[in-house]
Enzyme design. Structure first.
Site, PDB file in Angstrom:
ATOM      1  N   LYS A 123      27.600  26.208 -10.422  1.00 58.66           N
ATOM      2  CA  LYS A 123      28.158  25.522  -9.068  1.00 58.66           C
ATOM      3  C   LYS A 123      29.420  24.841  -8.921  1.00 58.66           C
ATOM      4  O   LYS A 123      30.283  24.878  -8.325  1.00 58.66           O
ATOM      5  CB  LYS A 123      27.000  25.038  -8.317  1.00 58.66           C
ATOM      6  CG  LYS A 123      25.662  25.607  -7.908  1.00 58.66           C
ATOM      7  CD  LYS A 123      24.988  24.887  -6.949  1.00 58.66           C
ATOM      8  CE  LYS A 123      24.430  23.575  -7.783  1.00 58.66           C
ATOM      9  NZ  LYS A 123      23.661  23.799  -8.723  1.00 58.66           N
ATOM     10  N   ASN A 146      27.902  18.420  -3.421  1.00 56.43           N
ATOM     11  CA  ASN A 146      27.072  18.045  -4.596  1.00 56.43           C
ATOM     12  C   ASN A 146      27.973  17.767  -5.860  1.00 56.43           C
ATOM     13  O   ASN A 146      27.540  17.217  -6.706  1.00 56.43           O
ATOM     14  CB  ASN A 146      26.101  19.172  -4.847  1.00 56.43           C
ATOM     15  CG  ASN A 146      25.056  18.767  -6.097  1.00 56.43           C
ATOM     16  OD1 ASN A 146      24.169  17.656  -5.839  1.00 56.43           O
ATOM     17  ND2 ASN A 146      24.878  19.371  -7.087  1.00 56.43           N
ATOM     18  N   HIS A 193      14.284  22.792 -10.759  1.00 51.25           N
ATOM     19  CA  HIS A 193      13.840  21.744  -9.838  1.00 51.25           C
ATOM     20  C   HIS A 193      12.427  22.140  -9.109  1.00 51.25           C
ATOM     21  O   HIS A 193      12.180  21.786  -8.000  1.00 51.25           O
ATOM     22  CB  HIS A 193      14.639  21.701  -8.362  1.00 51.25           C
ATOM     23  CG  HIS A 193      15.859  21.134  -9.128  1.00 51.25           C
ATOM     24  ND1 HIS A 193      16.178  19.883  -9.474  1.00 51.25           N
ATOM     25  CD2 HIS A 193      17.260  21.875  -8.914  1.00 51.25           C
ATOM     26  CE1 HIS A 193      17.385  19.790  -9.768  1.00 51.25           C
ATOM     27  NE2 HIS A 193      18.214  21.034  -9.425  1.00 51.25           N
TER      28      HIS A 193
END
Length: 455
Positions: A123, A146, A193
């Site tokens: 990302k 982020n 996660h």
């Protein structure tokens, strides 16, 4: 959301960068009172908030999340790191108080269309590369989300003519409602996660939310080589621009004869040869294909796209070469925070390797990584942090015996240097989060570089 802010009392949970930016935007949007809450003590929060904390409309509450915070609150803006099972949030749901993420707030006040990029790995590189490409042609380009620059802050800075390119995590996307991106890119999805989301299905569902509010005029850039991402096409309401490293696409962005091509369904054009992309590795080729697709549908000319691919040097803490000492190369991949990212790093670095790994366990399965280590050139494994004992056990069960556990990163670097021979690479790629020993992966990477320099 606007009618829940102007003249109202709003609660902000979590006061790291995105939380502080949310407070600032709420005040700008006309909130009469913003209760700013964090686990840190109020005195420390006051120092961190600076002048913003002195605003008479801001009430700082530190040391915990008491349920009394909900009194008179019309809206809650939640930090992405706060888990949804927090008692205060459960009480808010019972009362019907809406809970939104910082990106939801930012999206309500953005003047310009948003570009969002999500996925398990790549990302930051893809978002940064896309920003570099857009800057070849446009002046006002803001890379946010982020990646470390809050989306609320970017929205306050950007004008109507600007472009905002945002890295979006599953934590951020989990709490969106009306948030919409004009171009949504999904790079890949592998288990990550799971301590937060509970299951792969829930994690993937959070990622899929990036498509939630798109219209027929919007674009979805999807990795056609990832079966799960490819399945997202059923949720797309607008246009799809797929990308692939393995197959020729029409329309789409793909690789053929060592060149990158882009097809709009009628015409096919060459972007540039693969060898001219500055960042190395097959994983970065996939990141580049995604960036090409986003840039092309975003209106960037092919020559500008090619210039960006040729000039972008990569991002810190992602396969970042630190230095060479007595023939041993040290590489900082602190951003490798899950087993798949570490496997990708091992495959991108040639030759024999001493791997430094370990940290906070996010519910990952480390067995595929330890099974592959020997085949990927790992000669020694040095472990630290919360997962060290578990990873050592798994490695030994798989027959990998050159394993050491050390107390900290400085000790890991010294042990790795003693274990390495000339021509080897010492690779920090933890396969874990950093929060057991460090503030974030950036701090972990900086400590690693300092330890290498001290050699």
């Amino acid at each position: 959301m606007v009618n829940k802010i102007k003249g109202k009392k709003v609660l902000v949970l979590g006061l790291a960068k995105s939380g502080r930016a949310a407070v600032q935007l709420l005040l700008k949007a006309g909130a009469c009172k913003v209760v700013a809450n964090d686990l840190k003590e109020a005195s420390l929060l006051q120092r961190e908030m600076g002048e913003l904390g002195k605003d008479p409309r801001v009430e700082l509450v530190g040391g915990g999340h008491p349920e009394s915070l909900l009194e008179g609150v019309s809206l809650i803006i939640k930090s992405p790191g706060i888990k949804p099972e927090l008692a205060l949030l459960q009480k808010a749901r019972e009362k019907g108080t809406p809970v939104y993420s910082e990106i939801e707030l930012a999206g309500c006040f953005s003047q310009s269309p948003l570009i969002g990029i999500t996925g398990t790995n790549g990302k930051t590189t893809t978002t940064s590369l896309t920003g570099e490409i857009f800057r070849q042609q446009f002046k006002g380009v803001h890379v946010a989300g982020n990646i470390g620059f809050p989306l609320c802050e970017a929205v306050m800075e950007a004008s109507r003519e600007d472009y905002i390119i945002a890295e979006l995590s599953s934590f951020q996307l989990e709490d969106i409602h009306s948030f919409r991106v004009h171009i949504a890119a999904v790079l890949n999805i592998t288990p990550d996660h799971l301590d937060y989301h509970g299951s792969v299905e829930s994690y993937a569902g959070a990622k899929r939310k990036i498509l939630l509010n798109q219209t027929a005029h919007d674009w979805a850039v999807l990795n056609w080589d990832d079966p799960l991402v490819r399945s997202f096409r059923s949720a797309v309401r607008g246009n799809i621009m797929p990308f692939s490293r393995r197959e020729e696409l029409n329309p789409g962005v793909y690789v053929k004869e060592h060149k990158i091509f882009v097809s709009d369904g009628r015409h096919t054009r060459i972007v540039c040869p693969v060898k001219e992309i500055r960042i190395p590795g097959l994983h970065n080729l996939e990141n580049a294909l995604a960036a090409v697709a986003v840039s092309w549908v975003g209106g960037v000319a092919l020559d500008s796209i090619a210039r960006g691919l040729k000039s972008f040097p990569g991002v810190p803490h992602r396969l970042e070469r630190v230095m060479e000492i007595r023939g041993v190369t040290f590489i900082n991949d602190s951003k490798g925070t899950n087993p798949d990212a570490t496997l990708t790093a091992l495959r991108a670095v040639p030759g024999a390797k001493v791997l430094i790994a370990g940290g906070l366990n996010k519910g990952s399965d480390f067995r595929p990584l330890v099974k592959a280590m020997a085949a990927e050139g790992v000669k020694s494994l040095i472990l630290l942090g919360e997962t060290a004992s578990l990873m050592e056990l798994l490695a030994r069960e798989e027959g990998f015996t050159d394993v050491s556990i050390v107390p900290d990163l400085h000790a890991a670097v010294q042990k790795a240097f003693r274990s390495a021979a000339s021509g080897d690479t010492v690779l920090l790629s933890p396969a874990c989060a950093s929060w057991d020993m460090f503030k974030n992966f950036e701090e972990r990477g900086e400590v690693f570089k300092s330890a290498v320099i001290s050699l």
